[in-house]
Design a protein around this motif. Sequence first.
Motif, PDB file in Angstrom:
ATOM      1  N   VAL A 186     -13.362 -13.777 -10.025  1.00  0.00           N
ATOM      2  CA  VAL A 186     -13.302 -12.323 -10.043  1.00  0.00           C
ATOM      3  C   VAL A 186     -12.293 -11.893  -8.990  1.00  0.00           C
ATOM      4  CG1 VAL A 186     -15.203 -12.017  -8.401  1.00  0.00           C
ATOM      5  CG2 VAL A 186     -14.661 -10.196 -10.030  1.00  0.00           C
ATOM      6  N   SER A 187     -11.535 -10.876  -9.285  1.00  0.00           N
ATOM      7  CA  SER A 187     -10.437 -10.478  -8.415  1.00  0.00           C
ATOM      8  C   SER A 187     -10.912  -9.888  -7.093  1.00  0.00           C
ATOM      9  CB  SER A 187      -9.535  -9.470  -9.137  1.00  0.00           C
ATOM     10  OG  SER A 187     -10.291  -8.317  -9.512  1.00  0.00           O
ATOM     11  N   ASP A 188     -12.034  -9.159  -7.101  1.00  0.00           N
ATOM     12  CA  ASP A 188     -12.507  -8.509  -5.885  1.00  0.00           C
ATOM     13  C   ASP A 188     -14.010  -8.295  -5.995  1.00  0.00           C
ATOM     14  OD1 ASP A 188     -12.869  -5.399  -6.770  1.00  0.00           O
ATOM     15  OD2 ASP A 188     -11.158  -6.321  -7.799  1.00  0.00           O
ATOM     16  N   VAL A 189     -14.612  -7.939  -4.876  1.00  0.00           N
ATOM     17  CA  VAL A 189     -16.057  -7.864  -4.785  1.00  0.00           C
ATOM     18  C   VAL A 189     -16.643  -6.715  -5.578  1.00  0.00           C
ATOM     19  CG1 VAL A 189     -16.070  -6.433  -2.715  1.00  0.00           C
ATOM     20  CG2 VAL A 189     -17.964  -7.977  -3.123  1.00  0.00           C
ATOM     21  N   PHE A 190     -15.840  -5.685  -5.887  1.00  0.00           N
ATOM     22  CA  PHE A 190     -16.355  -4.501  -6.565  1.00  0.00           C
ATOM     23  C   PHE A 190     -16.218  -4.565  -8.087  1.00  0.00           C
ATOM     24  CE2 PHE A 190     -14.724  -2.979  -2.418  1.00  0.00           C
ATOM     25  CZ  PHE A 190     -15.933  -2.627  -1.855  1.00  0.00           C
ATOM     26  N   TYR A 191     -15.434  -5.522  -8.589  1.00  0.00           N
ATOM     27  CA  TYR A 191     -15.040  -5.462  -9.992  1.00  0.00           C
ATOM     28  C   TYR A 191     -16.225  -5.588 -10.952  1.00  0.00           C
ATOM     29  CZ  TYR A 191     -12.424  -6.222 -14.270  1.00  0.00           C
ATOM     30  OH  TYR A 191     -11.930  -6.112 -15.540  1.00  0.00           O
ATOM     31  N   LEU A 192     -17.093  -6.567 -10.733  1.00  0.00           N
ATOM     32  CA  LEU A 192     -18.221  -6.766 -11.644  1.00  0.00           C
ATOM     33  C   LEU A 192     -19.146  -5.558 -11.645  1.00  0.00           C
ATOM     34  CD1 LEU A 192     -19.095 -10.500 -10.872  1.00  0.00           C
ATOM     35  CD2 LEU A 192     -17.639  -9.587 -12.687  1.00  0.00           C
ATOM     36  N   LYS A 193     -19.311  -4.931 -10.463  1.00  0.00           N
ATOM     37  CA  LYS A 193     -20.143  -3.732 -10.380  1.00  0.00           C
ATOM     38  C   LYS A 193     -19.468  -2.559 -11.082  1.00  0.00           C
ATOM     39  CE  LYS A 193     -23.339  -3.308  -7.774  1.00  0.00           C
ATOM     40  NZ  LYS A 193     -24.794  -3.495  -7.897  1.00  0.00           N
ATOM     41  N   ASP A 194     -18.152  -2.398 -10.866  1.00  0.00           N
ATOM     42  CA  ASP A 194     -17.430  -1.298 -11.500  1.00  0.00           C
ATOM     43  C   ASP A 194     -17.502  -1.383 -13.026  1.00  0.00           C
ATOM     44  OD1 ASP A 194     -16.729  -0.318  -9.043  1.00  0.00           O
ATOM     45  OD2 ASP A 194     -14.708  -1.161  -9.059  1.00  0.00           O
ATOM     46  N   MET A 195     -17.342  -2.599 -13.563  1.00  0.00           N
ATOM     47  CA  MET A 195     -17.293  -2.781 -15.010  1.00  0.00           C
ATOM     48  C   MET A 195     -18.660  -3.097 -15.612  1.00  0.00           C
ATOM     49  SD  MET A 195     -14.238  -2.203 -15.968  1.00  0.00           S
ATOM     50  CE  MET A 195     -14.410  -2.795 -17.627  1.00  0.00           C
ATOM     51  N   ASP A 196     -19.701  -3.153 -14.774  1.00  0.00           N
ATOM     52  CA  ASP A 196     -21.064  -3.413 -15.250  1.00  0.00           C
ATOM     53  C   ASP A 196     -21.122  -4.723 -16.036  1.00  0.00           C
ATOM     54  OD1 ASP A 196     -23.762  -2.900 -15.467  1.00  0.00           O
ATOM     55  OD2 ASP A 196     -23.570  -1.688 -17.271  1.00  0.00           O
ATOM     56  N   LEU A 197     -20.594  -5.801 -15.415  1.00  0.00           N
ATOM     57  CA  LEU A 197     -20.531  -7.103 -16.061  1.00  0.00           C
ATOM     58  C   LEU A 197     -21.604  -8.037 -15.505  1.00  0.00           C
ATOM     59  CD1 LEU A 197     -16.652  -7.603 -16.035  1.00  0.00           C
ATOM     60  CD2 LEU A 197     -18.071  -6.812 -17.943  1.00  0.00           C
ATOM     61  N   ASP A 198     -21.806  -9.157 -16.192  1.00  0.00           N
ATOM     62  CA  ASP A 198     -22.768 -10.159 -15.727  1.00  0.00           C
ATOM     63  C   ASP A 198     -22.392 -10.640 -14.329  1.00  0.00           C
ATOM     64  OD1 ASP A 198     -24.029  -9.942 -18.133  1.00  0.00           O
ATOM     65  OD2 ASP A 198     -23.145 -11.751 -19.000  1.00  0.00           O
TER      66      ASP A 198
END
Length: 768
Positions: free
Chosen positions: A346-358
């Motif tokens: 993942v590119s950064d710590v916020f990305y999965l939260k921003d995109m609501d991903l697993d």
Amino acid sequence: MKFKSCLSAIALMVVALPLHAANEPQAGAIVRKETNVTPQADFKPGNLTDIMPSLDAPKEPKEQEIFFSADEMETDEANAIIIARGNVVVTRGSMELVCDELWYDQKRDVIVAEGNAILTEADGSVLYTDKITLSERMKRADVNKVKVIMRDESRIWADTFVKKVSDNKQMRNASYTACDICQGKSPLWRIDARKVNYDAEGQNINYNDAVLRVKNIPVFYTPFLSHPSPEVKRRSGLLMTSMGSTSYTGQYIQPTYFWNVSDQTDLILSPYFTTDRGIVWGGQYRQYFYNGEITARGTYLEDDGKDYENVDYKNFSRPEKRGNLFLSARYELNDYWLANLDWNYVSDVFYLKDMDLDGRDDPWLTSKLSFERFEGRDYATIEGYYYKLTSYSLRASNNAEYQSRMKNLPTVAPYMEYEHISDANEYGAYFKTNISSASVYRETDEESQRVTMINSWELPYTSNYGEQYKFVASVKSDLYYVDDYMYNANDDYDGTLARVFPQLGVEWRLPFVRATETSRQILEPVVVAVLAPENDNDIEKIPNADSADVEFDDTNILSLDRYAGYDRNDDGSRISYGLNWSSYGNILGRTSAFIAQSYQFSSNSSFMDVINGDADNSRFSDYVGRVYASPNKYLDLNYRYRLDRDDFDLKYSELGAKVGSDIFNVYTSYIYLQPNQNSYYKASERKELYLSFNSKLTKDWSVSIYDRIDLTDNGGSLEHGGQLIYEDECLRLAFVAKKYNYDDPTLDDDYEWSVNFFLKTLGGMGSK
């Protein structure tokens, strides 16, 4: 001349296909046989060469025979017409026609069936009508007012139905649904069309002028609609489109295309077209091999940061190019070796939260490559690990600590382990050998290599009085090479170190059983004694790479080694004692409880120092235990705890309980952790409550609301929301609302709404 007979048993007639000119009946003639006569297909020819085709002649496909049976039969030999009445059954291969009355014109090869006609086709679909006309050896059918139940139990009914020799089907003024139909009521949803064509070769069902109706109300029109027929397992084409809105992407629409590259390979393309972030590319690739499989999925976007211009986001910055890739692969190299790969980026710590991903709530992502061997009582593995810190809360609250831990994350390669368990001897004793090796590297230039061997002997034994014993003797040997290990500031260690750690252990149990006609109770005292030398673990020289996360609870208090890894030894002699109680039966249902404590014979124990702190020299541990209760179907409770040994204050508490029935129930979970600055993670106090109310309003409707609350000072709701769901045999409709209370000022603190629906056999669409 007419011939008529009423038979109490079924009369069989066979329309035989051409076998040979010498014994071929005239076209359209009927071969009549008594029921006790062997069918013609089973006759043994007198001269094999008479029916054997020439080897040089082209082989033509053999036509399937048609069989008739009925309660009553009438034949008109002059006009070559057969009339059958009562329980008429006509079969040709896997096709079957059942009706009340039937006319068969042999000259024109036409069958007309009337009265409760049911035609079961080779593909498993069943056709119902009052009258059907079959011709060309049942390969063509013409019907008015028909209903068809397909193999997947979906339904089609139409004014006219034509089945052609090519097996193509055409219907006029037709309707399609996957819902159950009650008499006198419209299905929940259906598709009405002016014309429906079934393409047998392409295995498609095509609609012209199609209208989707929900509860008989038109909601959607399309001049053309197509979907695969039920026998299709996978096919390239567009899947249902998703749409919705999030605080990060804004409004979005997500079309999805499935590309069936081959029977073993497929690709899903699912880009997001958003109002705030442009195009977010996304997709998934899957391939299956004879001995394995591979799956890759990910997303990518370019973030211009335009929404952060007026925000102090020193701890919230996003890179311009953002994305994630999750790759997993599995391959069986041979009968013994298995290879696994899990690579997560993942590119950064916020990305999965921003995109609501697993993985959006995981503190870190783990990538792993392993080769495992299984053979009899032997197990071996060679592994490599890579970690990426993705703790959203730590990054938002303490960027310095986040950066420090990022640099301190280990890369482990290789990690090797081998385990062998010998056969038990005549007394039940067996030997166990464990060999482990690990090489650990960090960005701080610290590195270590370790080789460990544990040799143990174990003997389980049950006495004549029911006492259960387990004797264990083990020796652990370690060899370390350490470089740039800094335990204290400005004081690092380099060098090689060896250590030997022996242990003796014995476990004793004595179950007491009280049984009645309605219940059984078991009371079991447990004592575990461990004899081991005191050892400071050389913490100034040996880095702790695999034993930093230390827990003391009901799961490990009776263990010989309470550390999770190899770098720290559970030194010192001790005795642990506990009490197990359980009940099974009509009174208390299934209920159990356990409580235990440990006493350390020495005042210094590395394990207890980490748990209680170096200043605590008490030899008694805290009390740990658990309670499980399920006395009936309306209560399911699981509670784990840790009590202070002196004043019985709670240090750890974890509760999960469901109370109620499907009509209405409450689920709650609670976790409490005292602050612990002695652990590697320096945990602060945690009090968190999760509460949800759930109700099944009707057979199809259900509702639930929830709230996750931080009960510490300055806490509050972390997340809350709810959902309303309708689900029956053909439709699922979900309304979801939730709100995350972020600390991130770059995200809107509004509710997120989503609506999702799924039509059986057609697919679904919605938002997330």
